[in-house]
Design an enzyme around this catalytic site. Structure first.
Site, mmCIF file in Angstrom:
data_model
loop_
_atom_site.group_PDB
_atom_site.id
_atom_site.type_symbol
_atom_site.label_atom_id
_atom_site.label_comp_id
_atom_site.label_asym_id
_atom_site.label_seq_id
_atom_site.Cartn_x
_atom_site.Cartn_y
_atom_site.Cartn_z
ATOM 1 N N HIS A 269 0.888 -1.014 -0.288
ATOM 2 C CA HIS A 269 0.319 -0.164 -0.118
ATOM 3 C C HIS A 269 1.535 0.913 0.160
ATOM 4 C CE1 HIS A 269 -3.531 2.267 0.468
ATOM 5 N NE2 HIS A 269 -3.491 2.373 1.706
ATOM 6 N N HIS A 308 -2.322 -1.953 -9.531
ATOM 7 C CA HIS A 308 -2.972 -1.818 -8.783
ATOM 8 C C HIS A 308 -4.440 -2.252 -8.406
ATOM 9 C CE1 HIS A 308 -5.627 1.376 -6.961
ATOM 10 N NE2 HIS A 308 -4.115 1.942 -6.275
ATOM 11 N N ASP A 364 2.140 5.655 -6.794
ATOM 12 C CA ASP A 364 4.262 5.087 -5.401
ATOM 13 C C ASP A 364 4.424 5.069 -6.647
ATOM 14 O OD1 ASP A 364 3.629 5.629 -2.775
ATOM 15 O OD2 ASP A 364 1.982 3.535 -3.692
HETATM 16 N N1 CMC Z 1 4.609 -6.917 -10.554
HETATM 17 C C1 CMC Z 1 4.918 -7.401 -11.136
HETATM 18 N N2 CMC Z 1 3.556 -8.684 -11.255
HETATM 19 C C2 CMC Z 1 2.782 -8.250 -10.861
HETATM 20 C C3 CMC Z 1 2.657 -6.790 -9.556
HETATM 21 C C4 CMC Z 1 3.555 -6.212 -9.992
HETATM 22 N N3 CMC Z 1 3.877 -5.111 -9.467
HETATM 23 N N4 CMC Z 1 1.262 -6.758 -9.810
HETATM 24 C C5 CMC Z 1 0.288 -7.485 -9.946
HETATM 25 N N5 CMC Z 1 1.173 -8.119 -10.531
HETATM 26 C C6 CMC Z 1 0.861 -9.627 -11.444
HETATM 27 C C7 CMC Z 1 0.307 -11.081 -10.082
HETATM 28 O O1 CMC Z 1 1.729 -11.191 -10.003
HETATM 29 C C8 CMC Z 1 -0.591 -11.959 -10.695
HETATM 30 O O2 CMC Z 1 -0.119 -12.327 -11.745
HETATM 31 P P1 CMC Z 1 -0.582 -13.505 -11.784
HETATM 32 O O3 CMC Z 1 -2.556 -13.263 -12.821
HETATM 33 O O4 CMC Z 1 0.182 -14.577 -12.886
HETATM 34 O O5 CMC Z 1 -0.938 -14.408 -10.491
HETATM 35 C C9 CMC Z 1 -1.938 -10.400 -11.190
HETATM 36 O O6 CMC Z 1 -0.279 -9.237 -11.721
HETATM 37 C C10 CMC Z 1 -2.750 -9.940 -10.524
HETATM 38 O O7 CMC Z 1 -1.943 -9.073 -9.654
HETATM 39 P P2 CMC Z 1 -2.952 -8.872 -7.855
HETATM 40 O O8 CMC Z 1 -1.732 -9.644 -7.343
HETATM 41 O O9 CMC Z 1 -3.746 -10.697 -7.984
HETATM 42 O O10 CMC Z 1 -3.553 -8.017 -8.241
HETATM 43 P P3 CMC Z 1 -3.588 -7.056 -6.996
HETATM 44 O O11 CMC Z 1 -5.021 -6.052 -7.366
HETATM 45 O O12 CMC Z 1 -4.038 -8.219 -5.920
HETATM 46 O O13 CMC Z 1 -2.865 -6.292 -6.290
HETATM 47 C C11 CMC Z 1 -1.188 -4.597 -5.851
HETATM 48 C C12 CMC Z 1 -2.650 -5.064 -6.688
HETATM 49 C C13 CMC Z 1 -0.903 -3.019 -5.494
HETATM 50 C C14 CMC Z 1 -1.363 -5.420 -4.586
HETATM 51 C C15 CMC Z 1 0.022 -5.440 -7.099
HETATM 52 O O14 CMC Z 1 -0.158 -4.793 -7.863
HETATM 53 C C16 CMC Z 1 1.175 -4.989 -6.174
HETATM 54 O O15 CMC Z 1 2.157 -6.062 -5.341
HETATM 55 N N6 CMC Z 1 2.207 -4.264 -6.642
HETATM 56 C C17 CMC Z 1 3.025 -3.565 -6.012
HETATM 57 C C18 CMC Z 1 3.380 -2.710 -4.731
HETATM 58 C C19 CMC Z 1 2.640 -1.180 -5.196
HETATM 59 O O16 CMC Z 1 3.076 -0.528 -5.765
HETATM 60 N N7 CMC Z 1 1.370 -0.991 -4.555
HETATM 61 C C20 CMC Z 1 1.062 0.309 -4.848
HETATM 62 C C21 CMC Z 1 0.143 0.333 -4.870
HETATM 63 S S1 CMC Z 1 -1.030 1.971 -5.733
HETATM 64 C C22 CMC Z 1 -1.089 3.256 -3.951
HETATM 65 C C23 CMC Z 1 -1.619 2.604 -2.554
HETATM 66 O O17 CMC Z 1 -2.241 1.732 -2.656
HETATM 67 O O18 CMC Z 1 -0.918 3.035 -1.946
#
Ligand code: CMC
Length: 438
Positions: A269, A308, A364
């Site tokens: 987050h 996201h 971010d």
């Molecule tokens: N790098 C590589 N792969 C990714 C990433 C990433 N940053 N984010 C998602 N994926 C992949 C994930 O592995 C999955 O792949 P597969 O379908 O093969 O299993 C697919 O994309 C869908 O991801 P998810 O984990 O199901 O998506 P989510 O909605 O649960 O997670 C998230 C959203 C923001 C937690 C995630 O994208 C992430 O961990 N990003 C990196 C951390 C980040 O930048 N966070 C800040 C978010 S924005 C500001 C805030 O909220 O504060």
């Protein structure tokens, strides 16, 4: 005749048909409860880990269209607010629903300014932290500690009392964050200066040394204010739903805000801005970007600052940050990490892995690079996010408290544990049993 605005469900266990009303693109989860396989059945529930498809409230504060990359506060596009408003104007908009008139803004700014001072005991509390304590841990604890100074905040049903605590929190968030920063450097704390604007005063409390009056660089102060606007609210994200969930127990707003800030601290987050800098350090140079992206695609870590839950398009906030960064770099000099970040973005946005998963830079990704150019250490980045987000948390908290449909948050579960078991006395318990549990 069946109304067209309904969902017809046939329960194949009983061959019974149900018509469930559809309102605002949702069915009421409680309507599913009447779908039973027999008289002893509890009724159907939905299973939705991580709330991927559950609306937990009605809200008129923030609108996001994740597919089209749209973000609006109270109907105003984020781009327009970032260009024309100050953060305090936007905080007013979030809390009261409309932009302030000149007189309303004057009173509001004056009120917030007069709540920036912290009780002296807060200083002593802060001094108890180790020199290398993380600013977010200090911020969370200190915001919670304000609950001991303002016990009247418990009266959450009195609108005037609520507003007083809201003003105090918005006023004091920069003071606490600045204190935690000075603490980690071993510098004396700086008191607020009421002559200065909200971002200038924050800069004063962070960076004033021996000069009699702090003069903030106007470009940096405006950039900070824009960053505050961009981070002010983002509907039902992890920290905001924590705010609503903890607040639904009628906990006071200081403890509730501390809980929300704790959620924000996580690297998935708000903590992602700090993690992005760690990642760029690890990559080291532009040439190493392809190898890093390959590693991520092979499942070793994530690209921090990418992806996201809601945006499946470029995060509109990231676009504004990129544009604001150029102005900041004109004053501070270009952060060399920008080259790595731009290359990372270029490669990722052309790569099938990221394209097919609709992973774009989020808020971010570029904010940390800008914060670092402004002179902040990465540990401070998430506190910079928490300051403006407090306005959003409090607007959402207030909306929740005054919503007659809201009750204490209490999700259900699907129990997967043991059925009723016979108790085994201590001397009869076999070792194998412990091994099984471990
Ligand atoms: N790098 C590589 N792969 C990714 C990433 C990433 N940053 N984010 C998602 N994926 C992949 C994930 O592995 C999955 O792949 P597969 O379908 O093969 O299993 C697919 O994309 C869908 O991801 P998810 O984990 O199901 O998506 P989510 O909605 O649960 O997670 C998230 C959203 C923001 C937690 C995630 O994208 C992430 O961990 N990003 C990196 C951390 C980040 O930048 N966070 C800040 C978010 S924005 C500001 C805030 O909220 O504060």
């Amino acid at each position: 005749m069946t109304s067209s605005n309904t969902l017809t469900v046939i329960d194949n266990r009983t061959a019974t048909k149900y018509d469930l009303p559809i309102e605002n693109g949702t069915i009421r989860a409680m309507d599913l409860r009447k779908i039973k396989s027999g008289p002893d059945d509890f009724g159907l529930m939905t299973y939705d880990p991580a709330f991927m498809n559950t609306a937990s409230c009605r809200s008129s504060i923030t609108f996001i269209d994740g597919e089209r990359g749209i973000l609006r506060y109270r109907g105003y596009p984020i781009e327009v607010l970032a260009e024309h408003c100050t953060f305090l104007e936007v905080a007013y908009l979030l809390l009261f629903g409309d932009l302030p008139t000149p007189d309303e803004l004057k009173t509001w700014v004056n009120d917030i300014t007069h709540h920036t001072m912290l009780h002296e005991t807060t200083k002593r509390f802060m001094e108890g932290f180790r020199y290398d304590a993380h600013p977010m841990a200090m911020l969370v604890s200190t915001v919670a500690a304000l609950s001991t100074i303002y016990p009247e905040a418990k009266d959450i049903h009195d609108p005037a009392n609520r507003l007083l605590q809201i003003k105090r929190l918005i006023g004091k968030m920069p003071s606490i964050s600045a204190m935690s920063y000075r603490h980690s450097l071993g510098f004396p704390y700086v008191y607020p200066d009421n002559d200065l604007s909200y971002p200038e005063n924050f800069m004063n409390m962070l960076w004033k040394m021996v000069e009699p009056k702090y003069a903030a660089n106007p470009v940096i102060a405006r950039a900070l204010d824009i960053l505050f606007i961009l981070h002010a609210d983002h509907e039902q994200n992890c920290s905001t739903s924590t705010m609503r969930s903890v607040g639904s127990a009628h906990t006071d707003p200081y403890l509730t805000t501390a809980a929300a800030a704790a959620a924000l601290a996580g690297p998935l987050h708000g903590g992602a801005n700090e993690a992005v800098l760690g990642m760029l350090d690890e990559i080291g140079s532009k040439e190493n970007v392809p190898a890093y992206v390959k590693k991520v695609k092979e499942g070793h870590g994530k690209l921090m600052g990418f992806g996201h839950r809601v945006y499946k398009n470029y995060d509109p906030r990231a676009k504004i940050i990129k544009w604001t960064a150029e102005r900041v770099f004109a004053v501070t000099g270009r952060n060399p990490k920008l080259e790595i970040a731009l290359e990372l973005e270029r490669i990722a946005l052309e790569d099938e892995y990221f394209v097919s998963r609709k992973l774009y830079p989020n808020v971010d990704f570029y904010s940390g690079i800008m914060y670092q150019a402004m002179g902040f250490r990465p540990e401070m980045f998430t506190a910079l996010f928490a300051i403006p987000r407090a306005a959003g948390w409090l607007a959402q908290w207030q909306e929740m408290i005054t919503d007659p449909e809201q009750k204490i948050a209490r999700p259900r579960q699907v129990y997967t544990g043991q059925e009723l078991r016979q108790f085994i006395p201590m001397d009869k318990r076999a070792r194998a049993l412990h091994a099984k549990i471990a």
